[in-house]
Write a protein that holds these residues in place. Structure first.
Motif, PDB file in Angstrom:
ATOM      1  N   ALA A   1       0.831  -1.207   0.000  1.00 52.46           N
ATOM      2  CA  ALA A   1       0.000   0.000   0.000  1.00 52.46           C
ATOM      3  C   ALA A   1       0.858   1.246   0.000  1.00 52.46           C
ATOM      4  O   ALA A   1       0.468   2.282  -0.542  1.00 52.46           O
ATOM      5  N   ALA A   2       2.037   1.155   0.627  1.00 53.49           N
ATOM      6  CA  ALA A   2       2.926   2.310   0.683  1.00 53.49           C
ATOM      7  C   ALA A   2       3.373   2.718  -0.711  1.00 53.49           C
ATOM      8  O   ALA A   2       3.539   3.898  -0.998  1.00 53.49           O
ATOM      9  N   ASP A   3       3.548   1.741  -1.562  1.00 54.40           N
ATOM     10  CA  ASP A   3       4.062   2.021  -2.905  1.00 54.40           C
ATOM     11  C   ASP A   3       2.993   2.507  -3.867  1.00 54.40           C
ATOM     12  O   ASP A   3       3.245   3.356  -4.704  1.00 54.40           O
ATOM     13  N   SER A   4       1.786   1.964  -3.764  1.00 56.36           N
ATOM     14  CA  SER A   4       0.769   2.305  -4.755  1.00 56.36           C
ATOM     15  C   SER A   4      -0.421   2.986  -4.097  1.00 56.36           C
ATOM     16  O   SER A   4      -0.659   2.821  -2.895  1.00 56.36           O
ATOM     17  N   GLU A   5      -1.118   3.746  -4.883  1.00 49.25           N
ATOM     18  CA  GLU A   5      -2.293   4.445  -4.393  1.00 49.25           C
ATOM     19  C   GLU A   5      -3.296   3.495  -3.776  1.00 49.25           C
ATOM     20  O   GLU A   5      -3.460   3.406  -2.583  1.00 49.25           O
ATOM     21  N   ARG A   6      -3.914   2.755  -4.653  1.00 45.94           N
ATOM     22  CA  ARG A   6      -5.024   1.901  -4.246  1.00 45.94           C
ATOM     23  C   ARG A   6      -4.515   0.686  -3.479  1.00 45.94           C
ATOM     24  O   ARG A   6      -3.703  -0.084  -3.989  1.00 45.94           O
ATOM     25  N   PRO A   7      -5.013   0.515  -2.244  1.00 44.12           N
ATOM     26  CA  PRO A   7      -4.572  -0.639  -1.464  1.00 44.12           C
ATOM     27  C   PRO A   7      -5.288  -1.906  -1.918  1.00 44.12           C
ATOM     28  O   PRO A   7      -6.414  -1.861  -2.421  1.00 44.12           O
ATOM     29  N   LEU A   8      -4.623  -3.006  -1.762  1.00 43.04           N
ATOM     30  CA  LEU A   8      -5.197  -4.286  -2.161  1.00 43.04           C
ATOM     31  C   LEU A   8      -6.028  -4.865  -1.024  1.00 43.04           C
ATOM     32  O   LEU A   8      -5.764  -4.613   0.149  1.00 43.04           O
ATOM     33  N   ALA A   9      -7.019  -5.679  -1.382  1.00 40.43           N
ATOM     34  CA  ALA A   9      -7.796  -6.371  -0.367  1.00 40.43           C
ATOM     35  C   ALA A   9      -6.902  -7.392   0.316  1.00 40.43           C
ATOM     36  O   ALA A   9      -5.964  -7.929  -0.289  1.00 40.43           O
ATOM     37  N   ALA A  10      -7.211  -7.652   1.579  1.00 41.29           N
ATOM     38  CA  ALA A  10      -6.407  -8.615   2.332  1.00 41.29           C
ATOM     39  C   ALA A  10      -6.426  -9.977   1.640  1.00 41.29           C
ATOM     40  O   ALA A  10      -5.390 -10.644   1.543  1.00 41.29           O
ATOM     41  N   THR A  11      -7.581 -10.356   1.152  1.00 42.52           N
ATOM     42  CA  THR A  11      -7.678 -11.677   0.516  1.00 42.52           C
ATOM     43  C   THR A  11      -6.804 -11.762  -0.733  1.00 42.52           C
ATOM     44  O   THR A  11      -6.279 -12.824  -1.047  1.00 42.52           O
ATOM     45  N   THR A  12      -6.678 -10.646  -1.398  1.00 45.72           N
ATOM     46  CA  THR A  12      -5.817 -10.642  -2.591  1.00 45.72           C
ATOM     47  C   THR A  12      -4.388 -11.000  -2.212  1.00 45.72           C
ATOM     48  O   THR A  12      -3.751 -11.852  -2.841  1.00 45.72           O
ATOM     49  N   VAL A  13      -3.916 -10.367  -1.159  1.00 53.48           N
ATOM     50  CA  VAL A  13      -2.550 -10.648  -0.722  1.00 53.48           C
ATOM     51  C   VAL A  13      -2.421 -12.112  -0.307  1.00 53.48           C
ATOM     52  O   VAL A  13      -1.454 -12.793  -0.661  1.00 53.48           O
ATOM     53  N   LEU A  14      -3.412 -12.587   0.403  1.00 57.67           N
ATOM     54  CA  LEU A  14      -3.383 -13.984   0.833  1.00 57.67           C
ATOM     55  C   LEU A  14      -3.358 -14.937  -0.354  1.00 57.67           C
ATOM     56  O   LEU A  14      -2.606 -15.918  -0.366  1.00 57.67           O
TER      57      LEU A  14
END
Lengths: 118, 118
Positions: A32-45
DNA sequence: AGCTATTTCTACGCTCTGTAGAACTCGTTC
DNA sequence: GAACGAGTTCTACAGAGCGTAGAAATAGCT
């Protein structure tokens, strides 16, 4: 056995940059620090699971927020990739010749040292 | 800018193995020799077109059966791939260190020669 | 037993690749 | 010069990989 996608590579970068095991939330925040739009937690998982299945990531399921870490260091990974490329060559020496022919003088010198250090 | 698929790689191998420009039919025949089921002519043409668009293949449209040839030699291509991998590293020297650490003694010797030959 | 944080399951759209038919083109033949 | 045929381009589709995330299951805490 294919390579890594863009997001997968970003996740690996996070794990590589912090040499310890990280939770999915840690990864999510770092991304999230690098890009504007944060990813959903499930996406990261999901991505972490795929990376685990591909053998790039190790997961510790002991604590509740699972901890993830890179199986190989970034440098080992890249060296491995280079060897994979070389492995597909019939004339490895010829490929190596082209390869060293394009390294910078400084890197050539470094290589010389590495090879003579033996 | 992505890599090559299986069929694309096979086509490149054909072009690389015969160092001259080849027609799509030549490629089709060469591929048919290796595998049971022959490919449709249009399939080979499609793949060659995609390879051209990707910059791996050059096409001469002078004669009616167009002639195709690889832009770079197999060795140059592979050396280039290795440099691409290396290019994504922040610490190139570290990657090179891991890389040369895993080459066979014979190849290390060859590398020494290549590097000293300046 | 129920609430909440976390994980797993399921899913969908997009791009890439293998695959090839349909349609078009261009030089040659009648 | 109209037709034919070899060759090329256009269009298409299915399967895989990846980004993305909601829905459903789970597990620890109160």
């Amino acid at each position: 056995m294919p390579g890594l996608g863009d997001l997968e590579r970003s996740v690996m970068d996070v794990l590589w940059d912090s040499h310890e095991a990280r939770s999915a939330y840690d990864v999510q925040n770092a991304l999230a620090a690098d890009s504007e739009r944060p990813l959903a937690a499930t996406t990261v998982l999901t991505v972490l699971s795929r990376l685990e299945k591909k053998g790039f990531v190790r997961r510790e399921r002991v604590e509740r927020p699972h901890r993830y870490s890179a199986v190989a260091s970034r440098e080992d990974h890249m060296a491995e990739l280079m060897h994979e490329v070389l492995g597909g060559a019939d004339d490895r020496q010829a490929v190596l010749a082209r390869f060293v022919g394009q390294v910078s003088p400084a890197e050539a010198e470094a290589l010389r040292k590495l090879l003579s250090a033996n």
